[in-house]
Motif scaffolding. Structure first.
Motif, PDB file in Angstrom:
ATOM      1  N   CYS A   1      36.941  33.804  35.293  1.00  0.00           N
ATOM      2  CA  CYS A   1      35.928  34.812  34.962  1.00  0.00           C
ATOM      3  C   CYS A   1      34.558  34.172  34.781  1.00  0.00           C
ATOM      4  N   THR A   2      34.515  32.988  34.199  1.00  0.00           N
ATOM      5  CA  THR A   2      33.241  32.283  34.035  1.00  0.00           C
ATOM      6  C   THR A   2      32.674  31.878  35.382  1.00  0.00           C
ATOM      7  N   GLN A   3      33.515  31.368  36.271  1.00  0.00           N
ATOM      8  CA  GLN A   3      33.060  30.969  37.602  1.00  0.00           C
ATOM      9  C   GLN A   3      32.505  32.163  38.372  1.00  0.00           C
ATOM     10  N   LEU A   4      33.202  33.286  38.310  1.00  0.00           N
ATOM     11  CA  LEU A   4      32.758  34.476  39.035  1.00  0.00           C
ATOM     12  C   LEU A   4      31.455  35.019  38.457  1.00  0.00           C
ATOM     13  N   SER A   5      31.332  35.012  37.143  1.00  0.00           N
ATOM     14  CA  SER A   5      30.103  35.514  36.524  1.00  0.00           C
ATOM     15  C   SER A   5      28.916  34.639  36.885  1.00  0.00           C
ATOM     16  N   ASN A   6      29.127  33.329  36.947  1.00  0.00           N
ATOM     17  CA  ASN A   6      28.048  32.423  37.357  1.00  0.00           C
ATOM     18  C   ASN A   6      27.675  32.640  38.828  1.00  0.00           C
ATOM     19  N   GLU A   7      28.688  32.875  39.650  1.00  0.00           N
ATOM     20  CA  GLU A   7      28.447  33.037  41.087  1.00  0.00           C
ATOM     21  C   GLU A   7      27.724  34.342  41.400  1.00  0.00           C
ATOM     22  N   TYR A   8      28.105  35.423  40.704  1.00  0.00           N
ATOM     23  CA  TYR A   8      27.580  36.745  41.049  1.00  0.00           C
ATOM     24  C   TYR A   8      26.485  37.251  40.115  1.00  0.00           C
ATOM     25  N   GLY A   9      26.242  36.531  39.026  1.00  0.00           N
ATOM     26  CA  GLY A   9      25.097  36.869  38.193  1.00  0.00           C
ATOM     27  C   GLY A   9      25.312  37.949  37.160  1.00  0.00           C
ATOM     28  N   TYR A  10      26.545  38.107  36.680  1.00  0.00           N
ATOM     29  CA  TYR A  10      26.790  39.018  35.567  1.00  0.00           C
ATOM     30  C   TYR A  10      27.435  38.237  34.422  1.00  0.00           C
ATOM     31  N   LYS A  11      27.660  38.906  33.303  1.00  0.00           N
ATOM     32  CA  LYS A  11      28.269  38.251  32.145  1.00  0.00           C
ATOM     33  C   LYS A  11      29.793  38.315  32.268  1.00  0.00           C
ATOM     34  N   PRO A  12      30.491  37.298  31.751  1.00  0.00           N
ATOM     35  CA  PRO A  12      31.956  37.320  31.843  1.00  0.00           C
ATOM     36  C   PRO A  12      32.578  38.553  31.200  1.00  0.00           C
ATOM     37  N   ASP A  13      32.008  39.017  30.082  1.00  0.00           N
ATOM     38  CA  ASP A  13      32.616  40.181  29.446  1.00  0.00           C
ATOM     39  C   ASP A  13      32.292  41.474  30.188  1.00  0.00           C
ATOM     40  N   GLN A  14      31.254  41.479  30.993  1.00  0.00           N
ATOM     41  CA  GLN A  14      31.037  42.625  31.876  1.00  0.00           C
ATOM     42  C   GLN A  14      32.147  42.708  32.917  1.00  0.00           C
ATOM     43  N   LEU A  15      32.575  41.559  33.423  1.00  0.00           N
ATOM     44  CA  LEU A  15      33.702  41.526  34.359  1.00  0.00           C
ATOM     45  C   LEU A  15      34.974  41.968  33.658  1.00  0.00           C
ATOM     46  N   GLU A  16      35.204  41.480  32.455  1.00  0.00           N
ATOM     47  CA  GLU A  16      36.403  41.875  31.701  1.00  0.00           C
ATOM     48  C   GLU A  16      36.451  43.382  31.497  1.00  0.00           C
ATOM     49  N   LEU A  17      35.322  43.984  31.120  1.00  0.00           N
ATOM     50  CA  LEU A  17      35.294  45.424  30.887  1.00  0.00           C
ATOM     51  C   LEU A  17      35.416  46.202  32.201  1.00  0.00           C
ATOM     52  N   PHE A  18      34.851  45.675  33.268  1.00  0.00           N
ATOM     53  CA  PHE A  18      35.034  46.299  34.584  1.00  0.00           C
ATOM     54  C   PHE A  18      36.515  46.364  34.937  1.00  0.00           C
ATOM     55  N   LEU A  19      37.225  45.261  34.735  1.00  0.00           N
ATOM     56  CA  LEU A  19      38.656  45.246  35.032  1.00  0.00           C
ATOM     57  C   LEU A  19      39.395  46.248  34.157  1.00  0.00           C
ATOM     58  N   PHE A  20      39.047  46.302  32.887  1.00  0.00           N
ATOM     59  CA  PHE A  20      39.685  47.223  31.957  1.00  0.00           C
ATOM     60  C   PHE A  20      39.459  48.675  32.378  1.00  0.00           C
ATOM     61  N   MET A  21      38.234  48.986  32.786  1.00  0.00           N
ATOM     62  CA  MET A  21      37.875  50.367  33.101  1.00  0.00           C
ATOM     63  C   MET A  21      38.304  50.801  34.492  1.00  0.00           C
ATOM     64  N   PHE A  22      38.159  49.900  35.470  1.00  0.00           N
ATOM     65  CA  PHE A  22      38.328  50.287  36.868  1.00  0.00           C
ATOM     66  C   PHE A  22      39.460  49.572  37.605  1.00  0.00           C
ATOM     67  N   GLY A  23      40.039  48.564  36.986  1.00  0.00           N
ATOM     68  CA  GLY A  23      40.981  47.709  37.709  1.00  0.00           C
ATOM     69  C   GLY A  23      42.164  48.417  38.318  1.00  0.00           C
ATOM     70  N   ASN A  24      42.585  49.512  37.696  1.00  0.00           N
ATOM     71  CA  ASN A  24      43.730  50.266  38.207  1.00  0.00           C
ATOM     72  C   ASN A  24      43.327  51.518  38.969  1.00  0.00           C
ATOM     73  N   ASN A  25      42.019  51.710  39.159  1.00  0.00           N
ATOM     74  CA  ASN A  25      41.566  53.000  39.666  1.00  0.00           C
ATOM     75  C   ASN A  25      40.582  52.886  40.825  1.00  0.00           C
ATOM     76  N   LEU A  26      40.769  51.899  41.666  1.00  0.00           N
ATOM     77  CA  LEU A  26      39.911  51.706  42.819  1.00  0.00           C
ATOM     78  C   LEU A  26      40.745  51.554  44.081  1.00  0.00           C
ATOM     79  N   LYS A  27      40.248  52.136  45.141  1.00  0.00           N
ATOM     80  CA  LYS A  27      40.873  51.979  46.447  1.00  0.00           C
ATOM     81  C   LYS A  27      39.763  51.915  47.492  1.00  0.00           C
ATOM     82  N   GLN A  28      39.581  50.735  48.065  1.00  0.00           N
ATOM     83  CA  GLN A  28      38.507  50.564  49.052  1.00  0.00           C
ATOM     84  C   GLN A  28      38.912  51.150  50.390  1.00  0.00           C
ATOM     85  N   LEU A  29      37.916  51.606  51.139  1.00  0.00           N
ATOM     86  CA  LEU A  29      38.145  52.118  52.486  1.00  0.00           C
ATOM     87  C   LEU A  29      38.535  50.964  53.401  1.00  0.00           C
ATOM     88  N   LEU A  30      39.633  51.138  54.105  1.00  0.00           N
ATOM     89  CA  LEU A  30      40.100  50.082  55.015  1.00  0.00           C
ATOM     90  C   LEU A  30      39.443  50.184  56.376  1.00  0.00           C
TER      91      LEU A  30
END
Length: 217
Positions: A188-217
């Motif tokens: 999570c720290t590596q990804l936040s550094n790479e993409y420019g957000y905070k690690p806990d923003q990623l954690e909360l994104f996963l909590f909120m959306f991790g089970n509820n996304l389906k990308q167009l193939l």
């Protein structure tokens, strides 16, 4: 799916505003417990419900560690610790460890992986879900990585292996999650550094959306 596709969304997540409401009646059976009664009295007073945000909890951790521990528990488990039917067994065990938790959470901001494993092994009835919340709000770092919340919902999301960038964590489960915690922080720290957000923003994104996304193939 690629997490990279959601970078701009993750950057906008108002992490410290996330709040939960809990009811006085949930915690009332423990109002006379020695470790809990002062917090209960001052928190609920004449209120039937209280609401805490992440911002509140960070503030409490800086100014009143005793209040912070219980506020974190109420925020993390608004319907009862840890599940309502487990509460009569597990909450008293947590109450017996308040002084131990205060001592460890206030004494060190920087610990090693070995320190973390020793700490959780000495916690009676306190699993990773609870301990990671406490470490996060007290701003503890493990191996120079900021602690993040890793509860059962996050574990299930990681296990589903929906996101390419997190596939190294896909073998995690409820039984081995302690062994994956520092890897979770590192990724999570590596990804936040790479993409420019905070690690806990990623954690909360996963909590909120991790089970509820389906990308167009």
């Amino acid at each position: 799916m690629e997490l990279a596709a959601y970078t701009e969304l993750i950057k906008l997540i108002p992490c410290e505003d996330q709040a939960f409401e809990t009811k006085r009646k949930t915690w009332e059976p423990y109002k006379n417990c020695v470790a809990f009664k002062e917090f209960y009295k001052h928190t609920f007073s004449n209120k039937d419900t209280v609401i805490f945000s992440r911002r509140d909890l960070f503030s409490f951790a800086e100014t009143d560690a005793y209040k912070a521990i219980f506020a974190i528990i109420l925020w993390g488990y608004p319907k009862g610790y840890t599940l309502g039917f487990n509460m009569p067994i597990l909450f008293p065990r947590l109450l017996n460890q308040v002084e131990f938790l205060l001592e460890n959470l206030k004494s060190e901001r920087f610990i090693t992986d070995e320190d973390f494993k020793l700490l959780i092994s000495n916690c009676d009835g306190i699993g990773l879900s609870t301990l990671s919340k406490l470490l996060y709000f007290f701003k503890i770092e493990i191996n120079k990585k900021k602690c993040l919340i890793m509860d059962s919902r996050i574990v299930r999301i990681l296990r589903k292996d929906n996101f390419t960038e997190l596939n190294s964590l896909s073998k995690v489960n409820e039984h081995n999650s302690i062994n994956y915690y520092t890897d979770y922080l590192r990724v999570c720290t590596q990804l936040s550094n790479e993409y420019g957000y905070k690690p806990d923003q990623l954690e909360l994104f996963l909590f909120m959306f991790g089970n509820n996304l389906k990308q167009l193939l």
